[in-house]
Design a protein around this motif. Structure first.
Motif, PDB file in Angstrom:
ATOM      1  N   VAL A 283       0.887   4.455  -2.620  1.00  8.69           N
ATOM      2  CA  VAL A 283       0.771   5.854  -2.187  1.00  8.69           C
ATOM      3  C   VAL A 283       1.925   6.678  -2.752  1.00  8.69           C
ATOM      4  O   VAL A 283       1.721   7.782  -3.258  1.00  8.69           O
ATOM      5  CB  VAL A 283       0.717   5.957  -0.641  1.00  8.69           C
TER       6      VAL A 283
ATOM      7  N   ARG B 232       5.639   6.407   4.930  1.00 11.83           N
ATOM      8  CA  ARG B 232       4.476   6.449   5.827  1.00 11.83           C
ATOM      9  C   ARG B 232       4.503   7.699   6.696  1.00 11.83           C
ATOM     10  O   ARG B 232       3.451   8.281   6.989  1.00 11.83           O
ATOM     11  CB  ARG B 232       4.421   5.194   6.693  1.00 11.83           C
TER      12      ARG B 232
ATOM     13  N   ASP C   3       0.821  -1.209   0.000  1.00 15.59           N
ATOM     14  CA  ASP C   3       0.000   0.000   0.000  1.00 15.59           C
ATOM     15  C   ASP C   3       0.854   1.256   0.000  1.00 15.59           C
ATOM     16  O   ASP C   3       0.537   2.229  -0.662  1.00 15.59           O
ATOM     17  CB  ASP C   3      -0.995  -0.004   1.176  1.00 15.59           C
ATOM     18  N   TRP C   4       1.972   1.240   0.705  1.00 12.79           N
ATOM     19  CA  TRP C   4       2.803   2.442   0.791  1.00 12.79           C
ATOM     20  C   TRP C   4       3.504   2.731  -0.539  1.00 12.79           C
ATOM     21  O   TRP C   4       3.748   3.891  -0.862  1.00 12.79           O
ATOM     22  CB  TRP C   4       3.808   2.336   1.943  1.00 12.79           C
TER      23      TRP C   4
ATOM     24  N   GLU D 106       9.916   2.456   3.575  1.00 12.12           N
ATOM     25  CA  GLU D 106       8.501   2.388   3.964  1.00 12.12           C
ATOM     26  C   GLU D 106       8.226   3.310   5.141  1.00 12.12           C
ATOM     27  O   GLU D 106       7.229   4.056   5.145  1.00 12.12           O
ATOM     28  CB  GLU D 106       8.130   0.956   4.347  1.00 12.12           C
ATOM     29  N   GLU D 107       9.095   3.293   6.128  1.00 14.91           N
ATOM     30  CA  GLU D 107       8.928   4.149   7.315  1.00 14.91           C
ATOM     31  C   GLU D 107       8.925   5.626   6.921  1.00 14.91           C
ATOM     32  O   GLU D 107       8.104   6.410   7.403  1.00 14.91           O
ATOM     33  CB  GLU D 107      10.052   3.848   8.301  1.00 14.91           C
TER      34      GLU D 107
END
Length: 69
Positions: free
Chosen positions: A22, A66, A18-19, A62-63
Protein backbone atom coordinates in the motif's frame (compact mmCIF):
# COMPACT_ATOMS: atom_id res chain seq x y z
CA UNK A 1 13.82 2.62 -14.04
CA UNK A 2 11.78 0.73 -11.46
CA UNK A 3 8.85 2.40 -9.79
CA UNK A 4 8.11 2.17 -6.06
CA UNK A 5 5.94 -0.96 -6.36
CA UNK A 6 8.58 -2.82 -8.38
CA UNK A 7 11.32 -1.72 -5.97
CA UNK A 8 9.35 -2.93 -2.97
CA UNK A 9 8.49 -6.26 -4.60
CA UNK A 10 12.15 -6.78 -5.56
CA UNK A 11 13.35 -5.98 -2.03
CA UNK A 12 10.71 -7.88 -0.08
CA UNK A 13 10.03 -10.76 -2.45
CA UNK A 14 6.96 -12.93 -2.13
CA UNK A 15 6.61 -12.08 1.56
CA UNK A 16 5.94 -8.37 1.00
CA UNK A 17 3.58 -7.20 3.75
CA UNK A 18 0.28 -5.74 2.56
CA UNK A 19 0.98 -2.40 4.23
CA UNK A 20 4.34 -2.06 2.42
CA UNK A 21 2.55 -2.70 -0.86
CA UNK A 22 0.00 0.00 0.00
CA UNK A 23 2.84 2.37 0.86
CA UNK A 24 4.51 1.66 -2.49
CA UNK A 25 1.24 2.09 -4.37
CA UNK A 26 0.63 5.45 -2.71
CA UNK A 27 4.16 6.55 -3.68
CA UNK A 28 3.47 5.50 -7.27
CA UNK A 29 0.15 7.37 -7.32
CA UNK A 30 1.55 10.62 -5.88
CA UNK A 31 5.20 10.79 -4.85
CA UNK A 32 7.47 9.51 -2.12
CA UNK A 33 7.82 13.05 -0.77
CA UNK A 34 4.05 13.57 -0.58
CA UNK A 35 3.56 10.20 1.12
CA UNK A 36 6.31 11.03 3.63
CA UNK A 37 4.67 14.38 4.42
CA UNK A 38 1.31 12.66 4.91
CA UNK A 39 2.97 10.23 7.35
CA UNK A 40 4.86 13.10 9.03
CA UNK A 41 8.08 11.22 8.33
CA UNK A 42 11.06 11.70 6.03
CA UNK A 43 11.24 10.58 2.43
CA UNK A 44 14.35 8.61 3.34
CA UNK A 45 12.35 6.61 5.90
CA UNK A 46 9.79 5.77 3.22
CA UNK A 47 12.59 4.79 0.83
CA UNK A 48 14.33 2.50 3.33
CA UNK A 49 11.04 0.80 4.22
CA UNK A 50 10.28 0.17 0.55
CA UNK A 51 13.73 -1.34 0.03
CA UNK A 52 13.52 -3.35 3.29
CA UNK A 53 16.57 -1.54 4.68
CA UNK A 54 14.91 0.35 7.53
CA UNK A 55 16.76 -0.27 10.80
CA UNK A 56 14.09 1.11 13.12
CA UNK A 57 10.84 -0.46 14.24
CA UNK A 58 8.94 -1.76 11.24
CA UNK A 59 5.99 -2.32 13.56
CA UNK A 60 5.88 1.39 14.39
CA UNK A 61 6.01 2.31 10.70
CA UNK A 62 3.31 -0.25 9.93
CA UNK A 63 1.04 1.38 12.52
CA UNK A 64 1.59 4.83 10.99
CA UNK A 65 0.98 3.58 7.44
CA UNK A 66 -2.17 1.70 8.41
CA UNK A 67 -3.46 4.80 10.20
CA UNK A 68 -2.86 7.03 7.18
CA UNK A 69 -3.94 4.71 4.40
Amino acid sequence: MMGPVEKARAAWGADIPDWVLVLAQECAATSQTKVAKRLNRSASLVSTVLTNDYKGSMEAVEEIVRGAF
